[in-house]
Scaffold this active site. Structure first.
Site, mmCIF file in Angstrom:
data_model
loop_
_atom_site.group_PDB
_atom_site.id
_atom_site.type_symbol
_atom_site.label_atom_id
_atom_site.label_comp_id
_atom_site.label_asym_id
_atom_site.label_seq_id
_atom_site.Cartn_x
_atom_site.Cartn_y
_atom_site.Cartn_z
ATOM 1 N N ASP A 154 -10.906 1.871 -1.973
ATOM 2 C CA ASP A 154 -11.319 1.509 -0.513
ATOM 3 C C ASP A 154 -12.609 1.482 -0.440
ATOM 4 O OD1 ASP A 154 -8.563 1.304 0.245
ATOM 5 O OD2 ASP A 154 -8.465 3.365 0.921
ATOM 6 N N ASP A 168 0.952 -1.187 0.133
ATOM 7 C CA ASP A 168 0.015 0.193 -0.109
ATOM 8 C C ASP A 168 0.924 1.317 0.048
ATOM 9 O OD1 ASP A 168 -2.263 1.726 0.167
ATOM 10 O OD2 ASP A 168 -2.979 0.703 1.977
#
Length: 687
Positions: A506, A443
Site C-alpha cells: 500500500d 483484497d
C-alpha cells in the site's frame, strides 16, 4: 542402489533409496549431468556416533521414527497407539509426458497403518522441482498429524550457509535480509491464516565461501499459516530446509481412509547466485500465467477514498481515458453501507445512492470511453454493521461466549464453511455475470483471530479460497484478477497460480516503493508486480523525488495510475500520456523479459534491466543525494547491460545512437548523465 534422475531445463535432481529402503535421500542437485551415479557433495561415510544413520543422511522426507534427533518433517500419532513412523519403501512410479516428469515414491508402516507417497514433478521448461507428500490413514481409527511438512531440500554448505530471506510489515514489505548460519536453526513462520506481511515463504541458501556462486532457493505454494526451518551444520557440511503448513489451532486429524495432501514445496538450483535464482523463479512463474494482457489501470482510491459518486467517477474516467489508461477500477466505497471503514463489508451490492442512474448505466458510461471496468472487493471481510452479519452471525470466526476481536473494524468470514464459501462465490459470480466487469481486485485486510475449534480450519479456508478463484477464472476467463492482502500479504506461489497480478504494498512513495519492488523481484516476476503513480510521499524515505522518478518506478512492473488526476492541470495530464504511451510500447519486454538488477535502491544509484527478443529496456534511478556542487569533478554512474548480444548492434531510441553489444557490455552506458535527472528509461533495439 535404486536411484532416480530427474532433469529440469538446466539442472539435475537425483534421488536414491537408503540401503534398507527406510528413506529416500538426495544424491545430487546441481548443473545437468547425464550420469545417474554421480558421486556428489552429499555423500557420506563412516560411523554416526551418538546418532543414527538417518539423522545424518540427506533425507528427502523424515518422519519421527526413521529419524530420531535431527530435523523432522512428519510426526504422526494414533490415539492409544503408536507415536512415530517406521516405514519402508513399498513401490514407485516414474512417468514422463510432454517434457514433464513425475516421480512417486511410496512408503508404508504396517504397524502404524500409515502410507506415504513422496511426489516429485519437474519440467524441461524451467528449473523448479515441485514436491509434495500424500499421507493416508489406512486404519479404522483417527490419525493425528502433529507435523506434516511438504518436503525438505538438502544443500551442501561446507563451512556454513548464508541464508537470504524476505521480511517486512505493512507498507514496508519484501525487505531483503540475510544471516550467516554455521550451526543451528533459522526459522521463518507465519501464524496469521494468510501468507503474511512479516515474512515471505521463500528462502535462498548459499555456501558461505561462495557468495556469487551456487545458490539453492525454496518456496512454499501455500496461502495460509506456514513454516520454514533451515538447519545448518558446518561440521557435516550441509544445510537442510524443511517447508510446509503450520497447523496453528490443532493438529491435522485424518479419519479412517482419509489422505492429507501437502501444498507443493518448490526448489531450484542456480549457478549464478541470487540474481540467477531470481531469473529462474521468474521463468517458472511465467509458465503459470494466463495469456492475458495486463492493462494500464487507473484506480480511484487516492482521488475519492470512500466518497464514491457516479458523476465524479465518470469525470475521473474521462481524464484517465484521455491519457491512455486502459481499465478504470473503482476501489472501496462503491457498495451499500460503505461510507467509511466501519460498515458494508459483506453486502456486495452497488449503493443506489451513489449511482442514482443505476450501476448498469454507470458501467456502460465507463465502457463507452473505451475503458475496461474493474471493482475492488474484500470477500472475506465482514462488517459488524453489515446485513450479512445480521443474517449470518455464525459465519464469522468466533469462540462462543468470548469477545470478538475487530481489526480494521471488521471480522473474517469463515470461508472454510461450505455455506459461507458458496455464498461468497455466488456474490462474486453475480457481480461478474450482471455487470460488464473485466478487472477484479481481491483484497484481504486482516489476519484470523478467534477461529475456535474444528478440523483443519486453516486448510479448509485456503482450499475454498483457491476453489472460488479457480471457478471465477473458469467461468469469467476475460476478467483479470489482482491479488492483494493489505498490500503484499498474500504473495505466494499458490496465489500466483490463481491470480494474474499482485499488489506488493500500500506504500506508493517513490523511494519506499523502489525498495519494496527490489525485494519483490527477488522472488516474483515483474508481470506480477502492480505499481501505481501517485502523489503520496511514502512512509519512511520521504525526501522529494521528481515525477519522472515515480513513472519510471511504476513502469518496473505493471503500470497503473492512482493519483487524484482531477487535480492535475493539462501539462501533467499530457506528461502522463507520454509516459503511458512509452510504457505500452515496451510493456511485453518489461513484464515478460529476463530481469537483471544493477545495484541496490538503498545506495546512490539503482537500475533494473529487462531483455526480451531484440529489445533491452533499462530503468535507472538516482536514489542518493545529488552531487550538490558544480565545482567538483563528477562521473555519472554507468551500467553494463547483461541482456545484450555482444555480436549484435543496438540503436538507442532516445538519441538514435548506435552501439555494438560488445561495447555496451564492456564499457556500459550512462543513463543519468547529470544531476538534473533522477530517473530515466533507455531502450535499446537490435538493428
Amino acid at each position: 542402489m535404486t536411484r532416480w534422475a530427474l532433469r529440469t531445463a538446466t539442472t539435475s535432481y537425483q534421488v536414491r533409496l537408503a540401503p534398507d529402503g527406510a528413506w529416500a535421500e538426495l544424491a545430487y542437485w546441481g548443473p545437468a549431468v547425464e550420469e545417474t551415479l554421480v558421486p556428489g557433495p552429499l555423500e557420506y561415510a563412516g560411523p554416526t556416533p551418538y546418532s543414527t544413520a538417518a539423522d545424518v543422511a540427506a533425507c528427502e522426507y523424515a518422519p519421527f521414527g526413521v529419524r530420531h534427533f535431527a530435523q523432522l518433517d512428519l510426526i504422526a500419532e494414533r490415539e492409544g497407539g503408536v507415536r512415530g513412523t517406521l516405514w519402508r519403501h513399498s513401490g514407485d512410479d516414474l512417468a514422463d509426458k510432454d517434457g514433464t516428469t513425475e516421480l512417486r515414491l511410496r512408503f508404508a508402516d504396517a504397524s502404524q497403518r500409515l502410507t506415504a507417497t513422496l511426489c516429485y514433478r519437474v519440467s524441461r521448461d524451467h528449473d523448479v522441482v515441485e514436491r509434495w507428500a500424500e499421507i493416508t490413514n489406512e486404519a479404522d481409527t483417527p490419525l493425528r498429524l502433529e507435523r506434516s511438512r511438504s518436503a525438505a531440500f538438502t544443500m551442501p554448505t561446507p563451512g556454513g550457509a548464508r541464508l537470504h530471506y524476505l521480511h517486512g510489515r505493512w507498507a514496508q514489505e519484501f525487505q531483503t535480509g540475510q544471516v550467516e548460519l554455521r550451526h543451528g536453526r533459522f526459522t521463518l513462520e507465519n501464524r496469521l491464516g494468510v501468507t503474511g506481511l512479516a515474512h515471505s515463504p521463500w528462502l535462498a541458501v548459499q555456501p558461505l565461501d561462495e557468495p556469487d556462486g551456487p545458490t539453492w532457493s525454496t518456496a512454499l505454494a501455500w496461502s495460509g499459516s506456514w513454516a520454514i526451518d533451515a538447519d545448518a551444520d558446518s561440521a557435516e557440511g550441509v544445510t537442510r530446509v524443511s517447508l510446509g503448513r503450520l497447523p496453528v489451532e490443532a493438529a491435522i486429524e485424518l479419519a479412517p481412509g482419509e489422505t492429507f495432501t501437502s501444498p507443493p514445496a518448490c526448489g531450484l538450483y542456480s549457478p549464478d547466485g541470487l540474481a540467477g535464482a531470481a531469473r529462474a523463479w521468474h521463468a517458472y512463474q511465467r509458465g503459470l500465467r494466463r495469456d492475458v494482457t495486463l492493462p494500464v489501470v487507473y484506480n480511484s482510491w487516492f482521488a475519492t477514498e470512500f466518497r464514491v459518486r457516479a458523476d465524479e467517477q465518470i469525470q475521473l474516467a474521462r481524464k484517465a481515458a484521455a491519457i491512455g489508461v486502459e481499465t478504470f477500477v473503482v476501489d472501496d466505497g462503491w457498495f451499500v453501507g460503505r461510507d467509511d471503514d466501519r460498515g458494508g463489508l459483506g453486502d456486495w451490492e452497488p449503493d443506489p445512492a451513489k449511482f442514482p442512474g443505476g450501476f448498469d448505466r454507470f458501467v456502460a458510461q465507463v465502457r463507452e470511453l473505451g475503458l475496461g471496468f474493474g471493482l475492488w472487493v474484500e470477500p472475506e471481510g465482514v462488517s459488524p454493521r453489515s446485513r450479512l452479519y445480521a443474517e449470518h452471525p455464525d459465519w464469522v470466526y468466533q469462540v462462543p461466549g468470548r469477545p470478538m476481536t475487530t481489526i480494521r473494524n471488521q471480522y473474517v468470514l469463515n470461508l472454510g464453511r461450505a455455506d459461507a464459501a458458496a455464498w461468497a462465490h455466488a456474490a462474486l459470480d453475480r457481480l461478474l455475470s450482471r455487470y460488464d466487469i473485466s478487472y477484479l481486485k481481491w483484497d484481504m485486510n486482516r489476519p484470523m483471530t478467534e477461529r475456535g475449534a474444528g478440523a483443519d480450519l486453516d486448510g479448509r479456508h485456503v482450499a475454498n479460497y483457491y476453489a472460488i478463484l479457480e471457478a471465477l477464472r473458469r467461468d469469467h476467463p476475460g476478467v483479470v484478477v489482482e491479488g492483494c492482502a493489505a498490500g503484499g500479504g498474500r504473495a505466494d506461489l499458490a496465489t500466483v497460480a490463481r491470480c494474474d497480478v499482485l499488489w506488493p504494498s500500500d506504500n506508493t512513495g517513490p523511494l519506499d516503493r523502489l525498495v519494496v519492488q527490489h525485494g519483490f523481484l527477488q522472488a516474483f516476476a515483474p508481470h506480477l508486480m502492480s505499481s501505481w503513480v501517485t502523489d503520496d510521499p511514502g512512509f519512511f524515505a520521504t525526501s522529494p523525488r521528481s515525477r519522472d522518478f515515480r513513472y519510471v518506478t511504476a513502469m518496473a512492473g505493471v503500470l497503473g495510475i492512482g493519483a487524484d488526476i482531477s487535480a492535475w492541470d493539462q501539462e501533467r495530464l499530457d506528461e502522463a500520456a507520454r509516459w503511458i504511451s512509452l510504457y505500452r510500447s515496451v510493456r511485453d519486454v518489461v513484464q515478460l523479459g529476463e530481469v537483471h538488477r544493477h545495484g541496490d535502491p538503498r545506495g546512490p544509484f539503482y537500475a533494473v534491466e529487462y531483455a526480451r527478443d531484440d529489445t533491452v529496456v533499462l530503468l535507472s534511478w538516482r536514489t542518493g543525494h545529488a552531487r550538490g556542487s558544480a565545482t567538483h569533478v563528477s562521473r555519472p554512474p554507468r551500467v553494463r547491460p547483461r541482456g545484450v548480444d555482444p555480436a549484435a548492434r543496438y540503436r538507442r531510441r532516445d538519441d538514435d545512437s548506435r552501439h555494438s553489444g560488445a561495447a555496451l557490455a564492456a564499457a556500459g552506458l550512462a543513463p543519468l548523465p547529470d544531476d538534473t535527472t533522477d530517473a530515466s528509461v533507455v531502450i535499446l533495439d537490435r538493428v
